[in-house]
Design a protein around this motif. Structure first.
Motif, PDB file in Angstrom:
ATOM      1  N   LYS A 447      48.432   4.634 -10.939  1.00  0.00           N
ATOM      2  CA  LYS A 447      47.216   3.846 -11.107  1.00  0.00           C
ATOM      3  C   LYS A 447      46.223   4.053  -9.962  1.00  0.00           C
ATOM      4  CE  LYS A 447      45.574  -0.941 -11.210  1.00  0.00           C
ATOM      5  NZ  LYS A 447      45.966  -2.370 -11.143  1.00  0.00           N
ATOM      6  N   GLU A 448      46.722   3.926  -8.710  1.00  0.00           N
ATOM      7  CA  GLU A 448      45.824   4.044  -7.572  1.00  0.00           C
ATOM      8  C   GLU A 448      45.254   5.446  -7.456  1.00  0.00           C
ATOM      9  OE1 GLU A 448      44.835   1.565  -5.758  1.00  0.00           O
ATOM     10  OE2 GLU A 448      46.102   0.159  -6.865  1.00  0.00           O
ATOM     11  N   TYR A 449      46.075   6.445  -7.735  1.00  0.00           N
ATOM     12  CA  TYR A 449      45.594   7.828  -7.680  1.00  0.00           C
ATOM     13  C   TYR A 449      44.466   8.037  -8.692  1.00  0.00           C
ATOM     14  CZ  TYR A 449      49.749   8.991  -4.903  1.00  0.00           C
ATOM     15  OH  TYR A 449      50.709   9.047  -3.919  1.00  0.00           O
ATOM     16  N   LEU A 450      44.647   7.501  -9.885  1.00  0.00           N
ATOM     17  CA  LEU A 450      43.625   7.644 -10.924  1.00  0.00           C
ATOM     18  C   LEU A 450      42.316   6.961 -10.528  1.00  0.00           C
ATOM     19  CD1 LEU A 450      45.880   7.042 -14.067  1.00  0.00           C
ATOM     20  CD2 LEU A 450      44.804   9.200 -13.411  1.00  0.00           C
ATOM     21  N   LEU A 451      42.423   5.820  -9.874  1.00  0.00           N
ATOM     22  CA  LEU A 451      41.219   5.118  -9.436  1.00  0.00           C
ATOM     23  C   LEU A 451      40.423   5.953  -8.439  1.00  0.00           C
ATOM     24  CD1 LEU A 451      42.537   1.446  -9.022  1.00  0.00           C
ATOM     25  CD2 LEU A 451      40.815   2.245 -10.654  1.00  0.00           C
ATOM     26  N   TYR A 452      41.113   6.615  -7.530  1.00  0.00           N
ATOM     27  CA  TYR A 452      40.402   7.425  -6.530  1.00  0.00           C
ATOM     28  C   TYR A 452      39.894   8.732  -7.120  1.00  0.00           C
ATOM     29  CZ  TYR A 452      41.267   4.143  -2.822  1.00  0.00           C
ATOM     30  OH  TYR A 452      41.241   3.009  -2.039  1.00  0.00           O
ATOM     31  N   VAL A 453      40.546   9.225  -8.185  1.00  0.00           N
ATOM     32  CA  VAL A 453      39.979  10.357  -8.916  1.00  0.00           C
ATOM     33  C   VAL A 453      38.664   9.930  -9.567  1.00  0.00           C
ATOM     34  CG1 VAL A 453      40.293  11.884 -10.912  1.00  0.00           C
ATOM     35  CG2 VAL A 453      42.190  11.479  -9.340  1.00  0.00           C
ATOM     36  N   ASN A 454      38.633   8.724 -10.076  1.00  0.00           N
ATOM     37  CA  ASN A 454      37.413   8.173 -10.666  1.00  0.00           C
ATOM     38  C   ASN A 454      36.297   8.111  -9.624  1.00  0.00           C
ATOM     39  OD1 ASN A 454      35.956   6.846 -12.862  1.00  0.00           O
ATOM     40  ND2 ASN A 454      36.136   4.988 -11.611  1.00  0.00           N
ATOM     41  N   ASN A 455      36.645   7.674  -8.411  1.00  0.00           N
ATOM     42  CA  ASN A 455      35.643   7.619  -7.329  1.00  0.00           C
ATOM     43  C   ASN A 455      35.155   9.022  -6.967  1.00  0.00           C
ATOM     44  OD1 ASN A 455      35.982   4.864  -7.267  1.00  0.00           O
ATOM     45  ND2 ASN A 455      37.372   4.878  -5.512  1.00  0.00           N
ATOM     46  N   PHE A 456      36.092   9.977  -6.914  1.00  0.00           N
ATOM     47  CA  PHE A 456      35.737  11.363  -6.600  1.00  0.00           C
ATOM     48  C   PHE A 456      34.745  11.907  -7.638  1.00  0.00           C
ATOM     49  CE2 PHE A 456      36.384  15.905  -7.208  1.00  0.00           C
ATOM     50  CZ  PHE A 456      36.354  16.408  -5.916  1.00  0.00           C
ATOM     51  N   GLN A 457      34.994  11.610  -8.895  1.00  0.00           N
ATOM     52  CA  GLN A 457      34.137  12.107  -9.961  1.00  0.00           C
ATOM     53  C   GLN A 457      32.741  11.504  -9.886  1.00  0.00           C
ATOM     54  OE1 GLN A 457      34.297  14.528 -11.769  1.00  0.00           O
ATOM     55  NE2 GLN A 457      33.400  14.266 -13.792  1.00  0.00           N
ATOM     56  N   LYS A 458      32.641  10.250  -9.484  1.00  0.00           N
ATOM     57  CA  LYS A 458      31.336   9.606  -9.363  1.00  0.00           C
ATOM     58  C   LYS A 458      30.465  10.301  -8.325  1.00  0.00           C
ATOM     59  CE  LYS A 458      32.734   4.940 -10.816  1.00  0.00           C
ATOM     60  NZ  LYS A 458      32.974   3.549 -10.368  1.00  0.00           N
ATOM     61  N   ARG A 472      59.283  12.874 -14.940  1.00  0.00           N
ATOM     62  CA  ARG A 472      59.266  11.987 -16.106  1.00  0.00           C
ATOM     63  C   ARG A 472      58.016  11.137 -16.035  1.00  0.00           C
ATOM     64  NH1 ARG A 472      65.476   9.632 -16.179  1.00  0.00           N
ATOM     65  NH2 ARG A 472      66.538  11.602 -16.662  1.00  0.00           N
ATOM     66  N   TYR A 473      57.320  11.064 -17.174  1.00  0.00           N
ATOM     67  CA  TYR A 473      56.103  10.269 -17.090  1.00  0.00           C
ATOM     68  C   TYR A 473      55.692   9.644 -18.414  1.00  0.00           C
ATOM     69  CZ  TYR A 473      52.026   8.406 -15.044  1.00  0.00           C
ATOM     70  OH  TYR A 473      51.124   7.516 -14.565  1.00  0.00           O
ATOM     71  N   ASN A 474      55.359   8.344 -18.334  1.00  0.00           N
ATOM     72  CA  ASN A 474      54.735   7.608 -19.429  1.00  0.00           C
ATOM     73  C   ASN A 474      53.664   6.714 -18.834  1.00  0.00           C
ATOM     74  OD1 ASN A 474      56.374   8.421 -21.749  1.00  0.00           O
ATOM     75  ND2 ASN A 474      58.052   7.330 -20.729  1.00  0.00           N
ATOM     76  N   TRP A 475      52.486   6.756 -19.433  1.00  0.00           N
ATOM     77  CA  TRP A 475      51.388   5.935 -18.922  1.00  0.00           C
ATOM     78  C   TRP A 475      51.680   4.452 -19.146  1.00  0.00           C
ATOM     79  CZ3 TRP A 475      48.424   8.655 -15.968  1.00  0.00           C
ATOM     80  CH2 TRP A 475      48.024   9.941 -16.289  1.00  0.00           C
ATOM     81  N   GLU A 479      47.162   2.069 -16.544  1.00  0.00           N
ATOM     82  CA  GLU A 479      46.798   3.467 -16.289  1.00  0.00           C
ATOM     83  C   GLU A 479      46.020   4.048 -17.459  1.00  0.00           C
ATOM     84  OE1 GLU A 479      50.687   4.459 -13.451  1.00  0.00           O
ATOM     85  OE2 GLU A 479      50.669   5.029 -15.568  1.00  0.00           O
ATOM     86  N   LEU A 480      46.397   3.658 -18.683  1.00  0.00           N
ATOM     87  CA  LEU A 480      45.689   4.161 -19.859  1.00  0.00           C
ATOM     88  C   LEU A 480      44.225   3.732 -19.870  1.00  0.00           C
ATOM     89  CD1 LEU A 480      48.338   3.768 -22.718  1.00  0.00           C
ATOM     90  CD2 LEU A 480      47.308   5.898 -21.891  1.00  0.00           C
ATOM     91  N   GLU A 481      43.954   2.534 -19.355  1.00  0.00           N
ATOM     92  CA  GLU A 481      42.562   2.074 -19.264  1.00  0.00           C
ATOM     93  C   GLU A 481      41.753   2.980 -18.343  1.00  0.00           C
ATOM     94  OE1 GLU A 481      42.193  -2.009 -18.200  1.00  0.00           O
ATOM     95  OE2 GLU A 481      43.504  -2.738 -19.798  1.00  0.00           O
ATOM     96  N   THR A 495      49.536  15.266 -18.335  1.00  0.00           N
ATOM     97  CA  THR A 495      50.757  15.079 -17.549  1.00  0.00           C
ATOM     98  C   THR A 495      51.640  16.316 -17.693  1.00  0.00           C
ATOM     99  OG1 THR A 495      51.731  13.905 -19.409  1.00  0.00           O
ATOM    100  CG2 THR A 495      50.741  12.574 -17.676  1.00  0.00           C
ATOM    101  N   SER A 496      52.829  16.253 -17.101  1.00  0.00           N
ATOM    102  CA  SER A 496      53.677  17.426 -16.921  1.00  0.00           C
ATOM    103  C   SER A 496      53.827  18.302 -18.162  1.00  0.00           C
ATOM    104  CB  SER A 496      55.078  16.994 -16.433  1.00  0.00           C
ATOM    105  OG  SER A 496      54.961  16.346 -15.204  1.00  0.00           O
ATOM    106  N   GLY A 497      54.152  17.713 -19.302  1.00  0.00           N
ATOM    107  CA  GLY A 497      54.403  18.488 -20.508  1.00  0.00           C
ATOM    108  C   GLY A 497      53.194  19.229 -21.039  1.00  0.00           C
ATOM    109  N   GLU A 498      52.004  18.795 -20.617  1.00  0.00           N
ATOM    110  CA  GLU A 498      50.763  19.394 -21.133  1.00  0.00           C
ATOM    111  C   GLU A 498      50.089  20.307 -20.122  1.00  0.00           C
ATOM    112  OE1 GLU A 498      48.886  15.723 -23.531  1.00  0.00           O
ATOM    113  OE2 GLU A 498      49.440  15.235 -21.467  1.00  0.00           O
ATOM    114  N   LEU A 499      50.663  20.399 -18.907  1.00  0.00           N
ATOM    115  CA  LEU A 499      49.981  21.122 -17.842  1.00  0.00           C
ATOM    116  C   LEU A 499      49.972  22.622 -18.071  1.00  0.00           C
ATOM    117  CD1 LEU A 499      51.203  19.284 -14.613  1.00  0.00           C
ATOM    118  CD2 LEU A 499      48.950  19.193 -15.654  1.00  0.00           C
ATOM    119  N   ASP A 500      48.853  23.244 -17.774  1.00  0.00           N
ATOM    120  CA  ASP A 500      48.729  24.691 -17.727  1.00  0.00           C
ATOM    121  C   ASP A 500      48.581  25.052 -16.252  1.00  0.00           C
ATOM    122  OD1 ASP A 500      48.257  27.356 -18.124  1.00  0.00           O
ATOM    123  OD2 ASP A 500      46.156  27.097 -18.702  1.00  0.00           O
TER     124      ASP A 500
END
Length: 503
Positions: A447-458, A472-475, A479-481, A495-500
């Motif tokens: 959650k916190e990492y995603l929030l700071y990615v949001n700040n970076f994008q701004k 292993r990962y499930n939102w 986090e989904l918000e 996430t991991s299974g979708e990463l290129d």
């Protein structure tokens, strides 16, 4: 039906990226889709996916393509044939033939017969089916390009008689790719006598092999000729060679014969204490060179008399008495665009900066955060995949990247990154990242990492994709918000299974 919007060539290119499950669905859309899909499905029918139902369907379809003479040779095998002619001449589309997978599918098919054969009847039926299917493929396929066999496969079944490969043209004549596992097990083995004869035929019968992969567990003087003639007589552009061990005598791999054609050379686990490396300087067309888990550089002459013009170079977990910076200065120059190195020291990083100023893609495992300033001064650098050895202060490394990174657009942190360091990086990084992948351990909440990615994008408004590499990962709902918030800003979050992952 209205005419297709795209030419068939463009449509083929799109279908090529679909998996088999999706391709099978395309068969039932309409006739146009079906005709475009069949050649792609049948390009490599002998896939490593074995079950009695899959094998039965595959072999029955192939048997339906046999002519009367070919069918008559199989009558003793108690096989019921489908007399209904196939919709397509499927065999024509086969481009890749994996011998071991073909044999496995045939064996699974035999197990599905109503009266299960055993003993000599089983062996006889298997041999007849292998011969008939090979004969049909070689006779009718005009596209056969790739051939693979694993001699070390448990219960390896020998190839058909060598004459089957030379009776029909083009057949194997247009072969462009050859892969052999455990080449050293072939010679002087009665169970593999046809395989040995096949390899003796290939160098002079084929005229266009451009790719060869050889896996050798133990190399000695007896086996060198098994591949030397292929190297001499075929216009090879790519060679992959794995040699796990070798006789303690000096070997010349003969690669100087390919000085006018060879563009890619990958050497895995070789010991250059016994294998001469001086041929490197003669490979004037070489563009890609990789040393993977090799050793003994201190016992060979690495220096190139005439400078190579490599575009890609990889030196990965090799044991070398020759300093990395010397190898880089000998083999690399301003033509290099892509570089991968393990155990990178500040001295090696400084050498990269000096000799490889045009590198645009860099994958490194570093030994010290003092490496960072040197790599960040590479103005052409766009792709950075960075990992590290245990024991390094990763927070210091991440902060150094935040202070120095400017030109990179694709960034992958191949190590667990703590939240304080991540916050520092997002606040101070000047690079306008387009694709960014981080690695988190399973105990870290995103959650916190995603929030700071949001700040970076701004601030940067540059990010197109953000990925979290996690075992292993499930939102969570929270986090989904935030993920939805990022998607609204044009960021694809995976996430991991979708990463290129880029390397």
């Amino acid at each position: 039906m209205s005419l297709p919007i795209l030419p068939i060539e463009c449509f083929d290119n799109i279908l090529f990226f679909l998996d088999n499950k999706s391709l099978y669905k395309c068969l039932f859309v309409n006739r146009y889709y079906c005709k475009a899909t069949i050649p792609i499905i049948w390009r490599n029918p002998f896939i490593k996916q074995f079950s009695i139902s899959i094998s039965r369907s595959l072999i029955k379809t192939l048997l339906a393509c046999l002519n009367e003479d070919e069918i008559s040779s199989l009558i003793p095998c108690v096989i019921k044939f489908n007399i209904k002619p196939p919709l397509f001449e499927y065999v024509r589309f086969i481009k890749k033939l994996n011998h071991d997978c073909c044999v496995e599918h045939i064996e699974q098919f035999i197990k599905s017969l109503p009266e299960l054969l055993s003993g000599n009847d089983y062996t006889n039926c298997r041999e007849k089916l292998i011969h008939s299917i090979y004969n049909m493929i070689i006779q009718r396929s005009s596209f056969l390009e790739e051939f693979e066999l694993n001699v070390a496969q448990k219960g390896y079944v020998d190839l058909p008689k060598p004459s089957i490969f030379t009776t029909y043209e083009p057949g194997f004549k247009n072969l462009s790719s050859l892969t052999i596992f455990s080449l050293d097990l072939i010679s002087n083995d009665t169970k593999r006598k046809n395989t040995t004869k096949f390899l003796n035929i290939i160098p002079t019968f084929c005229n266009g092999i451009v790719n060869i992969e050889l896996w050798i567990k133990f190399l000695n003087g007896i086996y060198v000729k098994q591949y030397m003639d292929i190297i001499k007589f075929q216009p090879l552009k790519r060679i992959f060679m794995y040699i796990n061990n070798c006789e303690k005598i000096s070997f010349n791999l003969g690669l100087e014969f390919r000085s006018e054609t060879l563009k890619e050379l990958i050497l895995d686990s070789l010991d250059f204490k016994y294998i001469d490396l001086s041929f490197i300087s003669k490979l004037k067309c070489l563009e890609l060179l990789e040393f993977l888990y090799c050793k003994g550089f201190n016992h060979c002459e690495v220096q190139s008399e005439s400078k190579l013009h490599l575009k890609e170079f990889k030196l990965w977990y090799c044991t070398t008495g020759t300093p990395m910076e010397e190898i880089i200065s000998y083999l690399c120059n301003e033509s290099l665009l892509k570089l991968a190195l393990s155990y990178v020291t500040p001295k090696a990083a400084e050498t990269v900066k000096e000799y490889c100023p045009n590198v645009s893609s860099l994958c490194i495992q570093i030994c010290s955060d003092s490496v960072i300033p040197f790599i960040c001064e590479l103005r052409s650098l766009k792709v950075l995949n960075i990992g590290s050895d245990n024991g390094i202060d990763m927070s210091s490394l991440v902060k150094s990247l935040g202070n120095h990174l400017t030109s990179v657009e694709y960034l992958f942190f191949d190590f667990n990154i703590d939240l304080p360091s991540f916050i520092y990086f997002t606040n101070y990084c000047k690079a306008n990242l387009k694709k960014w992948i981080i690695t988190l351990d399973n105990n870290s909440l995103s959650k916190e990492y995603l929030l700071y990615v949001n700040n970076f994008q701004k601030v940067h408004n540059s990010l197109k994709e953000f990925g979290i590499n996690k075992y292993r990962y499930n939102w969570t709902d929270e986090e989904l918000e935030i993920v939805d918030m990022l998607k609204n800003q044009g960021i694809n979050v995976v996430t991991s299974g979708e990463l290129d992952l880029f390397h």
